[in-house]
Design an enzyme around this catalytic site. Sequence first.
Site, PDB file in Angstrom:
ATOM      1  N   GLU A 168       0.330  33.614  -4.412  1.00 60.10           N
ATOM      2  CA  GLU A 168       0.004  34.534  -5.519  1.00 60.10           C
ATOM      3  C   GLU A 168      -0.700  33.830  -6.669  1.00 60.10           C
ATOM      4  OE1 GLU A 168       3.691  36.594  -6.385  1.00 60.10           O
ATOM      5  OE2 GLU A 168       3.723  37.540  -4.404  1.00 60.10           O
ATOM      6  N   ASN A 204      -1.420  32.384   0.283  1.00 62.73           N
ATOM      7  CA  ASN A 204      -0.760  33.671   0.559  1.00 62.73           C
ATOM      8  C   ASN A 204      -0.837  34.551  -0.691  1.00 62.73           C
ATOM      9  OD1 ASN A 204       1.027  35.144   2.430  1.00 62.73           O
ATOM     10  ND2 ASN A 204       2.660  34.799   0.926  1.00 62.73           N
ATOM     11  N   HIS A 214       2.656  44.200   1.459  1.00 62.43           N
ATOM     12  CA  HIS A 214       3.694  45.070   0.891  1.00 62.43           C
ATOM     13  C   HIS A 214       3.041  46.415   0.575  1.00 62.43           C
ATOM     14  CE1 HIS A 214       6.674  41.933   0.786  1.00 62.43           C
ATOM     15  NE2 HIS A 214       5.833  41.126   0.172  1.00 62.43           N
ATOM     16  N   GLU A 268       4.223  39.319   5.183  1.00 64.16           N
ATOM     17  CA  GLU A 268       5.388  39.946   4.535  1.00 64.16           C
ATOM     18  C   GLU A 268       5.358  41.466   4.656  1.00 64.16           C
ATOM     19  OE1 GLU A 268       5.937  38.488   0.498  1.00 64.16           O
ATOM     20  OE2 GLU A 268       5.309  36.460   1.035  1.00 64.16           O
ATOM     21  N   ASP A 316       5.939  45.203   4.772  1.00 62.26           N
ATOM     22  CA  ASP A 316       6.889  46.316   4.698  1.00 62.26           C
ATOM     23  C   ASP A 316       6.128  47.530   4.172  1.00 62.26           C
ATOM     24  OD1 ASP A 316       6.847  45.530   1.955  1.00 62.26           O
ATOM     25  OD2 ASP A 316       8.904  44.761   2.015  1.00 62.26           O
TER      26      ASP A 316
END
Length: 354
Positions: free
Chosen positions: A167, A208, A244, A273, A275
């Site tokens: 990030e 990432n 996400h 990651e 979801d």
Amino acid sequence: MRGKSLRHGLTALLTAAMATTSVATGLVQATADTDGSSRSQPLRAHATARNFLIGTAVATGPLSNEQAYRDTLNREFNTVTAENAMKWDATEPNQGQFNFSGADQIMASAQANGQTVHGHTLVWHNQTPGWVQNLDANAMRTAIRNHINTVVGRYAGRIASWDVVNEVFDDNGGMRNSFWYQRLGESYIADAFRYARAADPNAKLCINDYNVEGINNKSTAMYNLVSRLRGQGVPIDCVGIQGHLSIQYGFPNDLRQNMERFAALGVDVKITELDVRMRMPADSNKLATQATYYRNVIDACLAVPRCNQLTVWGFTDKYSWVPDTFQGEGAALPYTENYAAKPAYQSLHDALAR
Ligand code: XIL
């Protein structure tokens, strides 16, 4: 109906789930073909057959305490990421004092279950102790080097890939104005990759971030940075796209195209990651929409040869960061709180089995 005899001992769990969940109408049963075909196999069997990594984030609490959690984890996934246990606040809470209890627990479990490990994460603005944030420039650079040497060095040869930096961009595609950036400028990024390469020459080293699924200012900034740093010889091997997502915001339809442009830079791409959250309560329509998001993500990844990994950020809604982070949202993962497979699970399964 397919799957008269349910595999994986899920019958009782499903029954319990049907009785106790408000989203029962959206559930699918784990299927086992009566003809014994491969469709009945868990995700990891299909993934391994195609040389693909299907993973999940792992939390140390339920890994220690809950058999149902371990059963699903180890049956379905061939790679794992520590949800929190390898972050700086866990591994070096005080300067020079390292604590590898959680990280070692996850490494041991992965090794016992034939899973590779994706390391997460070395340099991030969150979950980093105050002592690091207050260092001056030289001391901060030294702390990064020592942290990476120690953590990456400890697991050298046993961790397949690392999120070296996490990030680093703000939401418009500028550099995030973190304490790292304020003290060191952009140089900390190249330094971190070089330290990681020195500590484990065989680990694949990733950058990432979130909101880099589609083609937008932020993913273009990522593209430009990776291109520029690799041009300078900085050892970046992979781009991690967190994923996400929320069914409220629409699917990033240019995901595949975005991954293809990264791949063209010569790096691997990973969904790190995934979801897909929704406003609660869940219902069968929302779960069906969610399943299309999961299908679209895995289809895009499988269509890009350099996309070699898809990791979900936890697998059961029982242990998901979403309700704690996004008020009023939840149900983001492929299994219910009772370990019943949701339509999203079927999306992953069917794409891998195809
Ligand atoms: C989250 C964990 O899931 C939570 O348990 C923790 O409290 C906060 O961090 N991006 C990342 C992950 O890279 O490390 C974050 O994980 C979720 C967002």
